[in-house]
Design an enzyme around this catalytic site. Structure first.
Site, PDB file in Angstrom:
ATOM      1  N   ARG A  72     101.079 -59.685  89.747  1.00  0.00           N
ATOM      2  CA  ARG A  72     101.756 -59.821  88.459  1.00  0.00           C
ATOM      3  C   ARG A  72     102.237 -58.464  87.946  1.00  0.00           C
ATOM      4  O   ARG A  72     101.695 -57.432  88.281  1.00  0.00           O
ATOM      5  CB  ARG A  72     100.831 -60.486  87.434  1.00  0.00           C
ATOM      6  N   LYS A 213     100.448 -68.022  85.501  1.00  0.00           N
ATOM      7  CA  LYS A 213      99.911 -67.209  84.413  1.00  0.00           C
ATOM      8  C   LYS A 213     100.766 -67.316  83.150  1.00  0.00           C
ATOM      9  O   LYS A 213     100.255 -67.198  82.036  1.00  0.00           O
ATOM     10  CB  LYS A 213      99.801 -65.747  84.857  1.00  0.00           C
ATOM     11  N   HIS A 232      89.040 -67.565  81.323  1.00  0.00           N
ATOM     12  CA  HIS A 232      89.399 -67.156  82.693  1.00  0.00           C
ATOM     13  C   HIS A 232      88.120 -67.171  83.498  1.00  0.00           C
ATOM     14  O   HIS A 232      87.374 -66.186  83.562  1.00  0.00           O
ATOM     15  CB  HIS A 232      90.030 -65.762  82.671  1.00  0.00           C
ATOM     16  N   SER A 250      89.670 -60.500  88.861  1.00  0.00           N
ATOM     17  CA  SER A 250      90.171 -60.927  90.158  1.00  0.00           C
ATOM     18  C   SER A 250      89.416 -60.222  91.267  1.00  0.00           C
ATOM     19  O   SER A 250      89.215 -59.002  91.222  1.00  0.00           O
ATOM     20  CB  SER A 250      91.670 -60.613  90.249  1.00  0.00           C
ATOM     21  N   LYS A 254      84.805 -65.487  91.910  1.00  0.00           N
ATOM     22  CA  LYS A 254      84.825 -66.738  91.133  1.00  0.00           C
ATOM     23  C   LYS A 254      85.139 -67.944  92.020  1.00  0.00           C
ATOM     24  O   LYS A 254      84.457 -68.961  91.977  1.00  0.00           O
ATOM     25  CB  LYS A 254      85.867 -66.650  90.002  1.00  0.00           C
ATOM     26  N   THR A 255      86.197 -67.814  92.820  1.00  0.00           N
ATOM     27  CA  THR A 255      86.602 -68.932  93.674  1.00  0.00           C
ATOM     28  C   THR A 255      85.525 -69.240  94.707  1.00  0.00           C
ATOM     29  O   THR A 255      85.191 -70.403  94.943  1.00  0.00           O
ATOM     30  CB  THR A 255      87.934 -68.611  94.373  1.00  0.00           C
ATOM     31  N   ASP A 269      89.785 -71.075  88.317  1.00  0.00           N
ATOM     32  CA  ASP A 269      90.382 -69.935  87.600  1.00  0.00           C
ATOM     33  C   ASP A 269      90.521 -70.080  86.090  1.00  0.00           C
ATOM     34  O   ASP A 269      90.263 -69.125  85.364  1.00  0.00           O
ATOM     35  CB  ASP A 269      91.759 -69.645  88.194  1.00  0.00           C
ATOM     36  N   ARG A 335      97.266 -64.270  99.129  1.00  0.00           N
ATOM     37  CA  ARG A 335      96.815 -65.459  98.397  1.00  0.00           C
ATOM     38  C   ARG A 335      97.082 -66.731  99.185  1.00  0.00           C
ATOM     39  O   ARG A 335      97.955 -66.784 100.039  1.00  0.00           O
ATOM     40  CB  ARG A 335      97.570 -65.566  97.064  1.00  0.00           C
TER      41      ARG A 335
END
Length: 366
Positions: A72, A213, A232, A250, A254-255, A269, A335
């Site tokens: 981003r 986003k 988030h 990031s 988390k994933t 997410d 990704r």
């Protein structure tokens, strides 16, 4: 003037595609050559390959490179400074203002840029909880970005699509750049959010994460007024209904943690916490792939090798079409995007009760 739909009858009748009665003229798009409405993965793959937007991997996923932007671009994101929402915005380095005049100038450039071109339209929803669901439309010049929107957001029913009216629309054209001296942007790249017009413009960047986003920033704006805390985080729930959420930047895991096969995945997410529990904003997952192995993360690894998934900025052997998750030549931020329904232990509702466990992941990639 009515918006054109797909010109080949087979695209409509064989695939069940139906354009919304709320046509593209409502967005100022009167002059596009062809609009492809709500195509599923297979025809979108076909269009993307025919248009040379990317390639197929050995196992049938689609791979794309996004060029200069592999993440981003926060310095190129602006919010329109206008009277009805001015007092609600926390202006600063994150929410940078742009004038209504400059937004309109870029918007007209976008309409002119898309005139005479093929465009791809996806009508989707954001928010698994029906009481807090946002209807969104993504209109893109690239087929693979349209598939990304289809992967990442929630699909309405066929009946809902016929009468679908978006509450927010994303117009995306990576090949269009702004003129900073004339348009008030920082560079040729722009992500412009107009809360009053319920319109988001994205240009100069092919990084797909800007799409999701930009919509989540809208949810961050809308949800608190509905009594929902936007978060988030990733989330899952155990057999006893013991929901857990995982906060972290990031790359903190988390994933990975939310994909625990012994628990039910809620999402990886973005979530909301309301009066009746937590709910996923998304209909898909967007996982980092750097150093990914089957031994460490079998679910994500397998989905990188599945039809319908989108691989972004990962090195691929041009002969064997095998992916190399350890080579960061394109980006450390490789990704994969996939429909959450393809995760075997994913929740059918995307909702759970209030969390009993909150995990803070503090060892980040930096």
């Amino acid at each position: 003037m009515a918006s054109p739909i797909v010109t080949r009858e087979t695209d409509v009748e064989n695939l069940g595609v139906r354009p919304s009665r709320y046509g593209l003229a409502n967005h100022g798009l009167d002059g596009v050559e062809t609009a492809y409405w709500n195509l599923s993965a297979a025809p979108l793959f076909e269009h993307a390959l025919q248009r040379r937007e990317g390639q197929l991997t050995k196992h049938g996923a689609f791979i794309a490179l996004t060029g200069e932007h592999t993440g981003r671009s926060p310095n190129d994101r602006f919010v329109v400074d206008e009277a009805t929402t001015r007092g609600d915005i926390w202006w600063g380095d994150v929410n940078r203002p742009i004038t209504e005049e400059n937004f309109e100038r870029v918007y007209q450039k976008m309409l002119k840029h898309l005139a005479g071109k093929e465009v791809f339209v996806q009508d989707c929803c954001c928010g698994a909880n029906p009481n807090h669901r946002l209807r969104i439309r993504q209109i893109s010049e690239n087929a693979w970005h349209n598939l990304f929107a289809r992967n990442m957001f929630i699909q309405p029913s066929d009946e809902e699509l016929e009468t679908f009216e978006p509450e927010f629309t994303v117009l995306q054209a990576p090949s269009l750049t702004a003129d900073p001296s004339a348009d008030g942007t920082t560079s040729g790249t722009f992500i412009l959010v107009n809360l009053a017009k319920r319109l988001i413009l994205v240009g100069g960047s092919a990084y797909a994460g800007e799409i999701k986003k930009s919509i989540f920033s809208i949810m961050n704006y809308l949800m608190p007024a509905q009594g929902v805390l936007p978060m988030h985080c990733s989330a899952n729930v155990g057999p006893a209904g013991d929901a857990a959420i995982f906060f972290g930047l990031s790359g903190t895991g988390k994933t990975t943690l939310s994909a625990d096969s012994s628990r039910t995945l809620i999402g990886d997410d973005e979530h909301g916490w309301g009066a009746d529990g937590i709910f996923n904003f998304e209909g898909g997952c967007y996982a980092k792939t750097i150093n990914l192995t089957h031994e460490a993360e079998p679910e994500i690894y397998d989905l990188c090798h599945t039809f319908g998934s989108i691989i972004e900025n990962v090195v691929m052997n041009p002969v064997s079409r095998e992916l190399d998750f350890f080579d960061s030549a394109h980006s450390e931020n490789g990704r994969v995007s996939y429909d959450i329904a393809k995760v075997s232990n994913a929740s059918a509702t995307g909702m759970a009760g209030h969390p009993k466990n909150i995990v803070m992941l503090t060892c980040d990639a930096f």
